[in-house]
Write a protein that holds these residues in place. Structure first.
Motif, PDB file in Angstrom:
ATOM      1  N   PRO A  84      40.318  27.566  31.781  1.00  0.00           N
ATOM      2  CA  PRO A  84      41.333  27.856  30.751  1.00  0.00           C
ATOM      3  C   PRO A  84      40.749  28.542  29.518  1.00  0.00           C
ATOM      4  N   LYS A  87      40.431  32.400  29.926  1.00  0.00           N
ATOM      5  CA  LYS A  87      41.605  33.158  30.350  1.00  0.00           C
ATOM      6  C   LYS A  87      41.632  34.502  29.624  1.00  0.00           C
ATOM      7  N   LYS A 101      36.681  39.813  26.057  1.00  0.00           N
ATOM      8  CA  LYS A 101      38.135  40.000  26.169  1.00  0.00           C
ATOM      9  C   LYS A 101      38.542  41.153  25.271  1.00  0.00           C
ATOM     10  N   GLU A 107      46.165  42.197  32.120  1.00  0.00           N
ATOM     11  CA  GLU A 107      46.142  40.952  32.875  1.00  0.00           C
ATOM     12  C   GLU A 107      45.872  41.270  34.350  1.00  0.00           C
TER      13      GLU A 107
END
Length: 304
Positions: A84, A87, A101, A107
């Motif tokens: 998590p 992500k 990121k 995505e």
């Protein structure tokens, strides 16, 4: 090597991977001419507006250490990306355990596949990781919302060298703007077929003397302001269908080998918040060059 936001630097000049310095790369590049130094007016032309521009932000985080040489790298990478706290982050083989990121980002759906699938993946699917020893599964990824495009490739023979620039210009006008590898002595270029395809121009920097960091930085800044980025060796490329610019900044930074991973992440996050990624080491081991890409609408071309 798998592609990703922090690993798409120029060939041989990504400081995250510990490659040689900017000046060393230029002085070792085949194709240099003794005909003299090409001036900005001859090779680049007038620069674009130097005002603020849109850029991508980067956030870095420490995650599980997964070595590219681990025979079980694919399963470990897939498990890490499922955490998590990671992500939206991407695994970079040469930067592990640092994950990155992008904002705005894309995505992806990730899955384990077999090596035989590598020969039949579509243009939307990328290889994220696979074992160096040639065994085991592969991690693939695909955008959750796929884009509408296909890639085509062509081969460019770099010989004879005095005709290479013209051959690159012809290929660039057809949209072949990115080098993706080599086929023997030939260079493999790709183009992306989409609704509004790119068209590129190539320029060559000719010099008759060894180039140091100061001169190299001045030259790539001139190229970058005019929308040109390093292609390979002495060649630079610009997508004429957009107004992207490349800004280079030299930062005082200890050598990576002297920093903890926490210190590295702190520097990367400070620079990443301004849209800058580590681009090249310098002859001075306590300095590193970072690059920002402004107003780029084609991520596959600009390298972020």
């Amino acid at each position: 090597m798998p592609s990703g936001a922090a690993s798409q630097g120029q060939i041989g000049t990504d400081a995250n991977g510990g490659q040689s310095s900017l000046a060393t790369d230029l002085n070792n590049s085949p194709g240099s001419s003794t005909s003299g130094n090409t001036t900005p007016g001859e090779s680049v032309g007038s620069g674009s507006n130097q005002g603020p521009g849109a850029f991508t932000k980067y956030t870095f985080k420490i995650g599980p250490l997964v070595s590219y040489f681990d025979p079980d790298v694919a399963r470990k990478v897939l498990a890490a990306l499922a955490m998590p706290e990671l992500k939206g982050y991407e695994y970079q083989p040469l930067a592990s355990p640092v994950y990155v990121k992008t904002d705005p980002g894309v995505e992806y759906t990730y899955w384990l596949g077999t090596r035989s699938e590598m020969n039949s993946i579509d243009s939307q699917t990328e290889i994220v990781s696979l074992a160096f020893d040639g065994t085991g599964p592969v991690v693939f990824r695909r955008p959750v919302v796929p884009e509408s495009f296909v890639y085509e490739t062509t081969l460019i023979d770099p010989q004879p060298l005095d005709q290479l620039l013209n051959r690159l210009k012809v290929a660039g006008r057809q949209g072949f703007c990115k080098i993706t590898g080599f086929d023997g002595a030939n260079w493999r270029l790709s183009r992306r077929i989409e609704a509004n395809s790119a068209s590129c121009d190539f320029q060559e920097w000719l010099t008759d003397h060894p180039v140091g960091d100061e001169e190299a930085l001045q030259k790539i800044r001139e190229f970058g302001a005019a929308g040109y980025k390093h292609f390979i060796n002495n060649y630079y490329v610009r997508d004429t269908t957009q107004n992207a610019r490349y800004i280079y900044e030299v930062v005082d930074q200890p050598p990576l080998a002297n920093m903890t991973v926490q210190e590295r992440v702190a520097i990367y996050n400070k620079m990443g918040a301004t849209g800058a990624l580590s681009y090249s080491s310098m002859l001075d081991p306590n300095k590193t060059m970072y690059r920002r890409v402004l107003d780029c609408t084609r991520r596959w071309f600009c390298g972020w």
